[in-house]
Design a protein around this motif. Structure first.
Motif, PDB file in Angstrom:
ATOM      1  N   THR A 293       0.829  -1.209   0.000  1.00 23.97           N
ATOM      2  CA  THR A 293       0.000   0.000   0.000  1.00 23.97           C
ATOM      3  C   THR A 293       0.861   1.255   0.000  1.00 23.97           C
ATOM      4  N   LEU A 294       1.883   1.272   0.832  1.00 28.16           N
ATOM      5  CA  LEU A 294       2.786   2.423   0.860  1.00 28.16           C
ATOM      6  C   LEU A 294       3.585   2.541  -0.432  1.00 28.16           C
ATOM      7  N   THR A 295       3.850   1.416  -1.086  1.00 24.27           N
ATOM      8  CA  THR A 295       4.543   1.452  -2.377  1.00 24.27           C
ATOM      9  C   THR A 295       3.685   2.135  -3.434  1.00 24.27           C
ATOM     10  N   VAL A 296       2.396   1.806  -3.466  1.00 23.26           N
ATOM     11  CA  VAL A 296       1.487   2.456  -4.412  1.00 23.26           C
ATOM     12  C   VAL A 296       1.406   3.955  -4.127  1.00 23.26           C
ATOM     13  N   LEU A 297       1.333   4.305  -2.853  1.00 25.87           N
ATOM     14  CA  LEU A 297       1.300   5.719  -2.477  1.00 25.87           C
ATOM     15  C   LEU A 297       2.586   6.413  -2.908  1.00 25.87           C
ATOM     16  N   ALA A 298       3.728   5.737  -2.740  1.00 27.78           N
ATOM     17  CA  ALA A 298       5.008   6.315  -3.157  1.00 27.78           C
ATOM     18  C   ALA A 298       5.061   6.495  -4.675  1.00 27.78           C
ATOM     19  N   ASP A 299       4.468   5.566  -5.430  1.00 29.70           N
ATOM     20  CA  ASP A 299       4.412   5.711  -6.887  1.00 29.70           C
ATOM     21  C   ASP A 299       3.706   7.008  -7.274  1.00 29.70           C
ATOM     22  N   VAL A 300       2.546   7.234  -6.670  1.00 28.41           N
ATOM     23  CA  VAL A 300       1.737   8.400  -7.020  1.00 28.41           C
ATOM     24  C   VAL A 300       2.434   9.695  -6.615  1.00 28.41           C
ATOM     25  N   ILE A 301       2.891   9.753  -5.367  1.00 28.53           N
ATOM     26  CA  ILE A 301       3.514  10.983  -4.862  1.00 28.53           C
ATOM     27  C   ILE A 301       4.804  11.284  -5.610  1.00 28.53           C
ATOM     28  N   GLY A 302       5.621  10.262  -5.857  1.00 27.01           N
ATOM     29  CA  GLY A 302       6.871  10.484  -6.579  1.00 27.01           C
ATOM     30  C   GLY A 302       6.638  10.964  -7.993  1.00 27.01           C
ATOM     31  N   LEU A 303       5.624  10.423  -8.663  1.00 27.57           N
ATOM     32  CA  LEU A 303       5.331  10.833 -10.031  1.00 27.57           C
ATOM     33  C   LEU A 303       4.831  12.277 -10.084  1.00 27.57           C
ATOM     34  N   VAL A 304       3.974  12.636  -9.153  1.00 21.50           N
ATOM     35  CA  VAL A 304       3.467  14.016  -9.116  1.00 21.50           C
ATOM     36  C   VAL A 304       4.601  14.989  -8.804  1.00 21.50           C
ATOM     37  N   ALA A 305       5.457  14.650  -7.837  1.00 20.67           N
ATOM     38  CA  ALA A 305       6.590  15.512  -7.501  1.00 20.67           C
ATOM     39  C   ALA A 305       7.526  15.666  -8.693  1.00 20.67           C
ATOM     40  N   GLY A 306       7.785  14.567  -9.409  1.00 13.19           N
ATOM     41  CA  GLY A 306       8.653  14.647 -10.580  1.00 13.19           C
ATOM     42  C   GLY A 306       8.059  15.511 -11.676  1.00 13.19           C
ATOM     43  N   ALA A 307       6.756  15.394 -11.900  1.00 12.40           N
ATOM     44  CA  ALA A 307       6.102  16.210 -12.930  1.00 12.40           C
ATOM     45  C   ALA A 307       6.188  17.690 -12.602  1.00 12.40           C
ATOM     46  N   LEU A 308       6.001  18.014 -11.334  1.00 12.13           N
ATOM     47  CA  LEU A 308       6.039  19.427 -10.939  1.00 12.13           C
ATOM     48  C   LEU A 308       7.437  20.021 -11.087  1.00 12.13           C
ATOM     49  N   VAL A 309       8.454  19.262 -10.696  1.00  8.05           N
ATOM     50  CA  VAL A 309       9.806  19.825 -10.734  1.00  8.05           C
ATOM     51  C   VAL A 309      10.295  20.010 -12.165  1.00  8.05           C
ATOM     52  N   VAL A 310       9.984  19.082 -13.085  1.00  8.46           N
ATOM     53  CA  VAL A 310      10.434  19.273 -14.467  1.00  8.46           C
ATOM     54  C   VAL A 310       9.619  20.370 -15.150  1.00  8.46           C
ATOM     55  N   ASN A 311       8.385  20.566 -14.709  1.00  6.27           N
ATOM     56  CA  ASN A 311       7.601  21.669 -15.256  1.00  6.27           C
ATOM     57  C   ASN A 311       8.186  23.007 -14.861  1.00  6.27           C
ATOM     58  N   ILE A 312       8.606  23.114 -13.610  1.00  2.60           N
ATOM     59  CA  ILE A 312       9.175  24.371 -13.119  1.00  2.60           C
ATOM     60  C   ILE A 312      10.602  24.568 -13.622  1.00  2.60           C
ATOM     61  N   GLN A 313      11.413  23.513 -13.591  1.00  7.70           N
ATOM     62  CA  GLN A 313      12.828  23.625 -13.901  1.00  7.70           C
ATOM     63  C   GLN A 313      13.109  23.669 -15.400  1.00  7.70           C
ATOM     64  N   TYR A 314      12.390  22.839 -16.171  1.00  5.02           N
ATOM     65  CA  TYR A 314      12.714  22.707 -17.595  1.00  5.02           C
ATOM     66  C   TYR A 314      11.580  23.143 -18.523  1.00  5.02           C
ATOM     67  N   GLY A 315      10.465  23.558 -17.967  1.00  5.49           N
ATOM     68  CA  GLY A 315       9.368  24.050 -18.784  1.00  5.49           C
ATOM     69  C   GLY A 315       8.607  22.981 -19.534  1.00  5.49           C
ATOM     70  N   ILE A 316       8.715  21.732 -19.105  1.00  7.38           N
ATOM     71  CA  ILE A 316       7.984  20.636 -19.739  1.00  7.38           C
ATOM     72  C   ILE A 316       6.571  20.608 -19.166  1.00  7.38           C
ATOM     73  N   SER A 317       5.574  20.626 -20.022  1.00  6.83           N
ATOM     74  CA  SER A 317       4.193  20.693 -19.547  1.00  6.83           C
ATOM     75  C   SER A 317       3.807  19.417 -18.820  1.00  6.83           C
ATOM     76  N   LEU A 318       2.852  19.556 -17.915  1.00  4.20           N
ATOM     77  CA  LEU A 318       2.372  18.389 -17.182  1.00  4.20           C
ATOM     78  C   LEU A 318       1.704  17.381 -18.115  1.00  4.20           C
ATOM     79  N   ASP A 319       0.998  17.883 -19.132  1.00  3.51           N
ATOM     80  CA  ASP A 319       0.347  16.990 -20.086  1.00  3.51           C
ATOM     81  C   ASP A 319       1.371  16.134 -20.823  1.00  3.51           C
ATOM     82  N   LEU A 320       2.467  16.749 -21.255  1.00  2.00           N
ATOM     83  CA  LEU A 320       3.503  16.009 -21.974  1.00  2.00           C
ATOM     84  C   LEU A 320       4.169  14.993 -21.065  1.00  2.00           C
ATOM     85  N   PHE A 321       4.404  15.375 -19.819  1.00  4.85           N
ATOM     86  CA  PHE A 321       5.044  14.467 -18.865  1.00  4.85           C
ATOM     87  C   PHE A 321       4.181  13.234 -18.618  1.00  4.85           C
ATOM     88  N   PHE A 322       2.927  13.458 -18.288  1.00  5.61           N
ATOM     89  CA  PHE A 322       2.050  12.326 -17.948  1.00  5.61           C
ATOM     90  C   PHE A 322       1.667  11.513 -19.180  1.00  5.61           C
TER      91      PHE A 322
END
Length: 237
Positions: free
Chosen positions: A135-164
């Motif tokens: 259960t915690l692994t699934v939660l880590a999957d979701v949180i890690g993916l959202v955190a990664g999407a946000l940081v590349v959007n801010i740092q490199y300008g990659i849209s969230l739509d393109l990332f996901f």
């Protein structure tokens, strides 16, 4: 250890079932481990997204960062980091609790009353670990993916739509299931090691401290070893 493992599994599948103890240990081991699991997965997602975004830019394929991040998280980082961080807390806590009961002769008292210490003390904790880690692994999957999407959007300008979209185009159900299976195996391993070290404590309170330290070391090594073999098997399925 092997004898205890066999006895635990045989008792786990035979009634009566102590649902109250299972719920209690699931809450104490799982819900209270959520903060460290969330922090670990958040920073794991941030770091790997930054790293892969930087290096993929050298090849002009920075837009594919979502594909790399999702596979890394689902297959390896989420289950392994969760097991190493949360598992250290869970395993050491189980070893300390059962070790204290052993040196104060509470386990012997349970036997004297005609009850089975393995069914009463070990089975609920191992089953709780089996439920908690995936259960915690699934939660880590979701949180890690959202955190990664946000940081590349801010740092490199990659849209969230393109990332996901890149992540969804790349990942398969087998990638997700592989991480969940690893979490289940790690959970059983951590629970068994913690219970075994706690029930075999010798040397009074000093022995409890040694058992706790040994549990952390053994579970960390076992998680890494099990990860290798599970990964090797899953690649051929």
């Amino acid at each position: 250890m092997m004898v205890m493992t066999g006895k635990v599994f045989s008792r786990a599948v035979r009634p009566p079932y102590d649902w109250g103890a299972l719920v209690f240990h699931t809450e104490s081991l799982g819900v209270r481990s959520m903060p460290i699991a969330l922090l670990t997965s958040t920073f794991a997602g941030l770091v790997i997204s930054l790293q892969f975004g930087f290096f993929l830019a050298r090849f002009g394929v920075q837009y594919t960062v979502g594909r790399v991040v999702v596979l890394t998280l689902f297959r390896e980082l989420a289950p392994v980091l969760t097991a190493l961080t949360v598992g250290a807390r869970i395993g050491s806590g189980i070893a300390a609790e059962l070790g204290a009961m052993t040196v104060t002769e509470q386990v012997d008292a349970i036997r004297a009353l005609g009850a089975d210490p393995l069914r009463k003390l070990v089975v609920p904790r191992v089953l709780a670990c089996l439920l908690v880690l995936p259960t915690l692994t699934v939660l880590a999957d979701v949180i890690g993916l959202v955190a990664g999407a946000l940081v590349v959007n801010i740092q490199y300008g990659i849209s969230l739509d393109l990332f996901f979209q890149g992540a969804l185009d790349t990942v398969f159900m087998s990638d997700f299931v592989s991480g969940v299976i690893k979490g289940a195996v790690f959970g059983i391993t951590i629970g068994l090691v913690g219970c075994f070290k706690g029930l075999t404590v010798e040397g009074g309170t000093e022995g409890v401290g040694r058992a706790t330290t040994q549990t952390v070391a053994i579970t960390s090594v076992t998680v890494c070893l099990a990860d290798f073999f599970i990964t090797k098997i899953s690649l051929y399925l």
